[in-house]
Design a protein around this motif. Structure first.
Motif, PDB file in Angstrom:
ATOM      1  N   ARG A  21     -32.027  -6.477   3.418  1.00 38.67           N
ATOM      2  CA  ARG A  21     -30.581  -6.687   3.539  1.00 38.67           C
ATOM      3  C   ARG A  21     -29.871  -5.960   2.410  1.00 38.67           C
ATOM      4  NH1 ARG A  21     -29.791 -13.076   4.967  1.00 38.67           N
ATOM      5  NH2 ARG A  21     -31.227 -13.161   6.725  1.00 38.67           N
ATOM      6  N   GLN A  22     -28.572  -5.943   2.483  1.00 35.63           N
ATOM      7  CA  GLN A  22     -27.780  -5.246   1.471  1.00 35.63           C
ATOM      8  C   GLN A  22     -28.003  -5.806   0.075  1.00 35.63           C
ATOM      9  OE1 GLN A  22     -23.805  -5.571   2.976  1.00 35.63           O
ATOM     10  NE2 GLN A  22     -24.140  -4.028   4.548  1.00 35.63           N
ATOM     11  N   PRO A  98     -29.595   2.929  -4.689  1.00 35.45           N
ATOM     12  CA  PRO A  98     -28.653   1.837  -4.397  1.00 35.45           C
ATOM     13  C   PRO A  98     -27.464   2.277  -3.548  1.00 35.45           C
ATOM     14  CG  PRO A  98     -28.590   2.419  -6.727  1.00 35.45           C
ATOM     15  CD  PRO A  98     -29.732   3.179  -6.122  1.00 35.45           C
ATOM     16  N   GLU A  99     -27.162   3.548  -3.535  1.00 32.96           N
ATOM     17  CA  GLU A  99     -26.026   4.035  -2.742  1.00 32.96           C
ATOM     18  C   GLU A  99     -26.247   3.864  -1.237  1.00 32.96           C
ATOM     19  OE1 GLU A  99     -28.696   7.682  -3.381  1.00 32.96           O
ATOM     20  OE2 GLU A  99     -28.107   5.918  -4.535  1.00 32.96           O
ATOM     21  N   HIS A 100     -27.483   3.658  -0.809  1.00 29.99           N
ATOM     22  CA  HIS A 100     -27.774   3.480   0.620  1.00 29.99           C
ATOM     23  C   HIS A 100     -27.798   2.012   1.049  1.00 29.99           C
ATOM     24  CE1 HIS A 100     -28.628   7.692   1.273  1.00 29.99           C
ATOM     25  NE2 HIS A 100     -29.447   7.691   0.234  1.00 29.99           N
ATOM     26  N   ARG A 101     -27.772   1.100   0.105  1.00 30.22           N
ATOM     27  CA  ARG A 101     -27.933  -0.323   0.434  1.00 30.22           C
ATOM     28  C   ARG A 101     -26.793  -0.892   1.272  1.00 30.22           C
ATOM     29  NH1 ARG A 101     -29.378  -2.114  -5.652  1.00 30.22           N
ATOM     30  NH2 ARG A 101     -31.228  -0.796  -5.894  1.00 30.22           N
ATOM     31  N   GLY A 105     -28.871  -2.424   7.784  1.00 26.78           N
ATOM     32  CA  GLY A 105     -28.547  -3.251   8.946  1.00 26.78           C
ATOM     33  C   GLY A 105     -27.822  -2.496  10.039  1.00 26.78           C
ATOM     34  N   THR A 106     -27.397  -1.279   9.745  1.00 29.73           N
ATOM     35  CA  THR A 106     -26.721  -0.483  10.768  1.00 29.73           C
ATOM     36  C   THR A 106     -27.729   0.439  11.450  1.00 29.73           C
ATOM     37  OG1 THR A 106     -26.155   1.349   9.287  1.00 29.73           O
ATOM     38  CG2 THR A 106     -24.582  -0.491   9.416  1.00 29.73           C
ATOM     39  N   GLU A 107     -27.445   0.772  12.674  1.00 28.12           N
ATOM     40  CA  GLU A 107     -28.320   1.676  13.420  1.00 28.12           C
ATOM     41  C   GLU A 107     -28.385   3.048  12.746  1.00 28.12           C
ATOM     42  OE1 GLU A 107     -31.087   2.859  15.961  1.00 28.12           O
ATOM     43  OE2 GLU A 107     -30.260   0.838  15.959  1.00 28.12           O
ATOM     44  N   ARG A 108     -27.253   3.497  12.261  1.00 28.03           N
ATOM     45  CA  ARG A 108     -27.201   4.806  11.598  1.00 28.03           C
ATOM     46  C   ARG A 108     -28.088   4.846  10.348  1.00 28.03           C
ATOM     47  NH1 ARG A 108     -21.660   8.013  10.072  1.00 28.03           N
ATOM     48  NH2 ARG A 108     -22.659  10.014   9.782  1.00 28.03           N
ATOM     49  N   GLU A 109     -28.044   3.778   9.554  1.00 34.53           N
ATOM     50  CA  GLU A 109     -28.874   3.733   8.346  1.00 34.53           C
ATOM     51  C   GLU A 109     -30.348   3.625   8.703  1.00 34.53           C
ATOM     52  OE1 GLU A 109     -30.364   3.575   4.454  1.00 34.53           O
ATOM     53  OE2 GLU A 109     -28.646   4.519   5.391  1.00 34.53           O
TER      54      GLU A 109
END
Length: 120
Positions: A21-22, A98-101, A105-109
């Motif tokens: 999770r974030q 950390p910039e990707h956190r 949870g998104t489909e794109r990520e």
């Protein structure tokens, strides 16, 4: 026997397993949970297993940030329903980036992470 049945119903209702999770890694067990914030992990120190072990060991840079309730193991993640190598790589990636956190949870990520980790 009724207690076991009740625990299985709770497990089915809440779901078990590892979630990224974030705010960190969340793990639900039948009798507890474990939350490991990203800030608690040493950057880049989640070791990639050579095979598919039943658990993945975690190290903590800041163990005081880890939340544990019930009978959740403190330093391991269950890997019986997930690819242990991919999980270790994903945890290491988010600990280092950390910039990707915020996009977890998104489909794109998910697609971006999968491409980043399989291009190695």
């Amino acid at each position: 026997m009724p207690i076991l049945a009740a625990l299985l119903v709770v497990a089915a209702w809440r779901g078990l397993g590892v979630q990224l999770r974030q705010d960190g890694v969340h793990v639900r067990y039948v009798l507890g949970f474990l939350i490991v914030p990203w800030e608690a992990m040493p950057a880049g120190h989640t070791h990639r297993p050579a095979d598919q072990p039943p658990t993945l060991r975690l190290g903590y840079a800041r163990p005081e940030l880890v939340q544990r309730r019930g009978r959740a193991p403190a330093g391991t993640l269950p890997t019986d329903s997930i690819d242990a190598q991919f999980l270790a790589d994903a945890i290491r990636h988010y600990a280092l980036h950390p910039e990707h956190r915020a996009a977890i949870g998104t489909e794109r990520e998910h697609q971006r992470l999968h491409e980043a980790l399989t291009d190695r």
